[in-house]
Design a protein around this motif. Structure first.
Motif, PDB file in Angstrom:
ATOM      1  N   ALA A  46       0.834  -1.207   0.000  1.00 47.54           N
ATOM      2  CA  ALA A  46       0.000   0.000   0.000  1.00 47.54           C
ATOM      3  C   ALA A  46       0.865   1.252   0.000  1.00 47.54           C
ATOM      4  N   VAL A  47       1.931   1.244   0.783  1.00 51.72           N
ATOM      5  CA  VAL A  47       2.839   2.397   0.824  1.00 51.72           C
ATOM      6  C   VAL A  47       3.546   2.556  -0.517  1.00 51.72           C
ATOM      7  N   LEU A  48       4.029   1.455  -1.077  1.00 48.90           N
ATOM      8  CA  LEU A  48       4.726   1.528  -2.361  1.00 48.90           C
ATOM      9  C   LEU A  48       3.773   1.911  -3.492  1.00 48.90           C
ATOM     10  N   ALA A  49       2.519   1.494  -3.402  1.00 48.27           N
ATOM     11  CA  ALA A  49       1.529   1.892  -4.412  1.00 48.27           C
ATOM     12  C   ALA A  49       1.282   3.391  -4.342  1.00 48.27           C
ATOM     13  N   ALA A  50       1.183   3.931  -3.143  1.00 42.18           N
ATOM     14  CA  ALA A  50       0.987   5.382  -2.994  1.00 42.18           C
ATOM     15  C   ALA A  50       2.194   6.150  -3.531  1.00 42.18           C
ATOM     16  N   LEU A  51       3.396   5.669  -3.234  1.00 39.87           N
ATOM     17  CA  LEU A  51       4.599   6.311  -3.751  1.00 39.87           C
ATOM     18  C   LEU A  51       4.673   6.206  -5.275  1.00 39.87           C
ATOM     19  N   GLY A  52       4.346   5.034  -5.804  1.00 39.85           N
ATOM     20  CA  GLY A  52       4.405   4.826  -7.250  1.00 39.85           C
ATOM     21  C   GLY A  52       3.409   5.680  -8.004  1.00 39.85           C
ATOM     22  N   VAL A  53       2.182   5.729  -7.516  1.00 39.16           N
ATOM     23  CA  VAL A  53       1.164   6.556  -8.172  1.00 39.16           C
ATOM     24  C   VAL A  53       1.521   8.034  -8.057  1.00 39.16           C
ATOM     25  N   GLY A  54       1.970   8.441  -6.883  1.00 40.29           N
ATOM     26  CA  GLY A  54       2.371   9.835  -6.703  1.00 40.29           C
ATOM     27  C   GLY A  54       3.544  10.216  -7.591  1.00 40.29           C
ATOM     28  N   ALA A  55       4.568   9.362  -7.653  1.00 37.84           N
ATOM     29  CA  ALA A  55       5.726   9.639  -8.504  1.00 37.84           C
ATOM     30  C   ALA A  55       5.346   9.586  -9.978  1.00 37.84           C
ATOM     31  N   GLY A  56       4.441   8.670 -10.339  1.00 35.29           N
ATOM     32  CA  GLY A  56       3.998   8.591 -11.731  1.00 35.29           C
ATOM     33  C   GLY A  56       3.287   9.849 -12.177  1.00 35.29           C
ATOM     34  N   VAL A  57       2.416  10.355 -11.340  1.00 35.39           N
ATOM     35  CA  VAL A  57       1.709  11.598 -11.651  1.00 35.39           C
ATOM     36  C   VAL A  57       2.692  12.763 -11.696  1.00 35.39           C
ATOM     37  N   ALA A  58       3.648  12.780 -10.777  1.00 38.55           N
ATOM     38  CA  ALA A  58       4.639  13.857 -10.757  1.00 38.55           C
ATOM     39  C   ALA A  58       5.518  13.828 -12.009  1.00 38.55           C
ATOM     40  N   VAL A  59       5.899  12.630 -12.443  1.00 34.75           N
ATOM     41  CA  VAL A  59       6.720  12.518 -13.656  1.00 34.75           C
ATOM     42  C   VAL A  59       5.950  13.018 -14.869  1.00 34.75           C
ATOM     43  N   LEU A  60       4.661  12.759 -14.891  1.00 30.97           N
ATOM     44  CA  LEU A  60       3.845  13.217 -16.020  1.00 30.97           C
ATOM     45  C   LEU A  60       3.756  14.735 -16.095  1.00 30.97           C
ATOM     46  N   THR A  61       4.049  15.431 -14.992  1.00 31.08           N
ATOM     47  CA  THR A  61       4.052  16.893 -15.036  1.00 31.08           C
ATOM     48  C   THR A  61       5.253  17.424 -15.791  1.00 31.08           C
ATOM     49  N   GLY A  62       6.317  16.628 -15.877  1.00 29.82           N
ATOM     50  CA  GLY A  62       7.478  17.011 -16.651  1.00 29.82           C
ATOM     51  C   GLY A  62       8.499  17.859 -15.922  1.00 29.82           C
ATOM     52  N   ARG A  63       8.387  18.027 -14.646  1.00 27.76           N
ATOM     53  CA  ARG A  63       9.361  18.813 -13.884  1.00 27.76           C
ATOM     54  C   ARG A  63      10.632  18.004 -13.648  1.00 27.76           C
ATOM     55  N   ARG A  64      11.754  18.693 -13.629  1.00 22.26           N
ATOM     56  CA  ARG A  64      13.041  18.024 -13.442  1.00 22.26           C
ATOM     57  C   ARG A  64      13.106  17.331 -12.076  1.00 22.26           C
ATOM     58  N   ALA A  65      12.650  17.992 -11.033  1.00 16.65           N
ATOM     59  CA  ALA A  65      12.682  17.397  -9.696  1.00 16.65           C
ATOM     60  C   ALA A  65      11.797  16.151  -9.629  1.00 16.65           C
ATOM     61  N   ALA A  66      10.676  16.165 -10.346  1.00 12.34           N
ATOM     62  CA  ALA A  66       9.791  15.002 -10.350  1.00 12.34           C
ATOM     63  C   ALA A  66      10.463  13.824 -11.041  1.00 12.34           C
ATOM     64  N   ILE A  68      13.646  13.184 -10.973  1.00  8.91           N
ATOM     65  CA  ILE A  68      14.607  12.656 -10.003  1.00  8.91           C
ATOM     66  C   ILE A  68      13.882  11.856  -8.917  1.00  8.91           C
ATOM     67  N   VAL A  69      12.748  12.356  -8.457  1.00 11.33           N
ATOM     68  CA  VAL A  69      11.943  11.617  -7.477  1.00 11.33           C
ATOM     69  C   VAL A  69      11.491  10.285  -8.077  1.00 11.33           C
ATOM     70  N   GLY A  70      11.090  10.296  -9.325  1.00 13.87           N
ATOM     71  CA  GLY A  70      10.698   9.059 -10.000  1.00 13.87           C
ATOM     72  C   GLY A  70      11.833   8.061 -10.066  1.00 13.87           C
ATOM     73  N   MET A  71      13.049   8.539 -10.301  1.00 14.93           N
ATOM     74  CA  MET A  71      14.195   7.628 -10.337  1.00 14.93           C
ATOM     75  C   MET A  71      14.474   7.037  -8.959  1.00 14.93           C
ATOM     76  N   VAL A  72      14.303   7.838  -7.915  1.00 12.87           N
ATOM     77  CA  VAL A  72      14.523   7.327  -6.555  1.00 12.87           C
ATOM     78  C   VAL A  72      13.465   6.276  -6.213  1.00 12.87           C
ATOM     79  N   VAL A  73      12.202   6.564  -6.528  1.00 17.10           N
ATOM     80  CA  VAL A  73      11.132   5.598  -6.254  1.00 17.10           C
ATOM     81  C   VAL A  73      11.351   4.321  -7.061  1.00 17.10           C
ATOM     82  N   ALA A  74      11.764   4.448  -8.329  1.00 17.73           N
ATOM     83  CA  ALA A  74      12.022   3.263  -9.150  1.00 17.73           C
ATOM     84  C   ALA A  74      13.173   2.442  -8.596  1.00 17.73           C
ATOM     85  N   THR A  75      14.200   3.094  -8.081  1.00 15.63           N
ATOM     86  CA  THR A  75      15.341   2.372  -7.514  1.00 15.63           C
ATOM     87  C   THR A  75      14.937   1.617  -6.252  1.00 15.63           C
TER      88      THR A  75
END
Length: 128
Positions: A46-66, A68-75
Motif C-alpha cells: 500500500a505504501v509503495l503503491a501510494a509512492l508509485g502513483v504519486g511519482a507517476g503523476v509527478a513525472v507526467l508533469t514534466g518537472r526536473r525534480a519530479a 529525479i523523485v521518480g528515479m529514486v522511487v524506481a530504484t
C-alpha cells in the motif's frame, strides 16, 4: 495540444509504468493476504503503491525534480521487488515481483534518456 501530449514519450511511459507497477504490487499484496493470511502483507504494498502513483503523476508533469523523485522511487521499488523475487514465498508472487523489478529498472532507464531530461528542462524553461 494538451500538456500531457506535449511531453516526451519516455516521460509518459515512465509515469504510467510507475503508477501501474504500484497498483499491481498492491494487487499482489492483496493476493498474498488472501492466500497466506495476515493483513501485514498489505502494508508495504500500500505504501509503495501510494509512492508509485504519486511519482507517476509527478513525472507526467514534466518537472526536473519530479523526474529525479521518480528515479529514486524506481530504484527503491526495484530493490524491494528483487528481494521479494529472490526470497521465499509462492512461486507466482516471486515471478510477479521479478517482472515488477524489471519494469522499475526500465523506468529508471527511461527517466535517464536524453529526451526525458530535455523534456523536463524544456518544461521548466517554458514555465518561467
Amino acid at each position: 495540444m494538451s500538456r500531457l501530449s506535449g511531453s516526451p514519450l519516455e516521460l509518459r511511459v515512465a509515469g504510467a509504468l510507475l503508477a501501474a507497477a504500484g497498483l499491481v504490487f498492491l494487487a499482489l499484496g492483496v493476493g498474498r493476504w488472501a492466500a497466506e493470511g495476515g493483513a501485514d502483507v498489505v502494508a508495504l504494498p500500500a505504501v509503495l503503491a501510494a509512492l508509485g502513483v504519486g511519482a507517476g503523476v509527478a513525472v507526467l508533469t514534466g518537472r526536473r525534480a519530479a523526474r529525479i523523485v521518480g528515479m529514486v522511487v524506481a530504484t527503491v521499488a526495484s530493490v524491494l521487488h528483487l528481494l521479494l523475487a529472490l526470497g521465499g514465498g509462492a512461486w507466482w508472487a516471486r515471478l510477479l515481483s521479478g517482472v515488477l523489478a524489471a519494469s522499475q529498472v526500465y523506468v529508471f532507464v527511461l527517466l535517464n534518456t536524453r529526451p526525458a531530461r530535455d523534456g523536463a528542462d524544456h518544461e521548466e524553461m517554458g514555465a518561467r
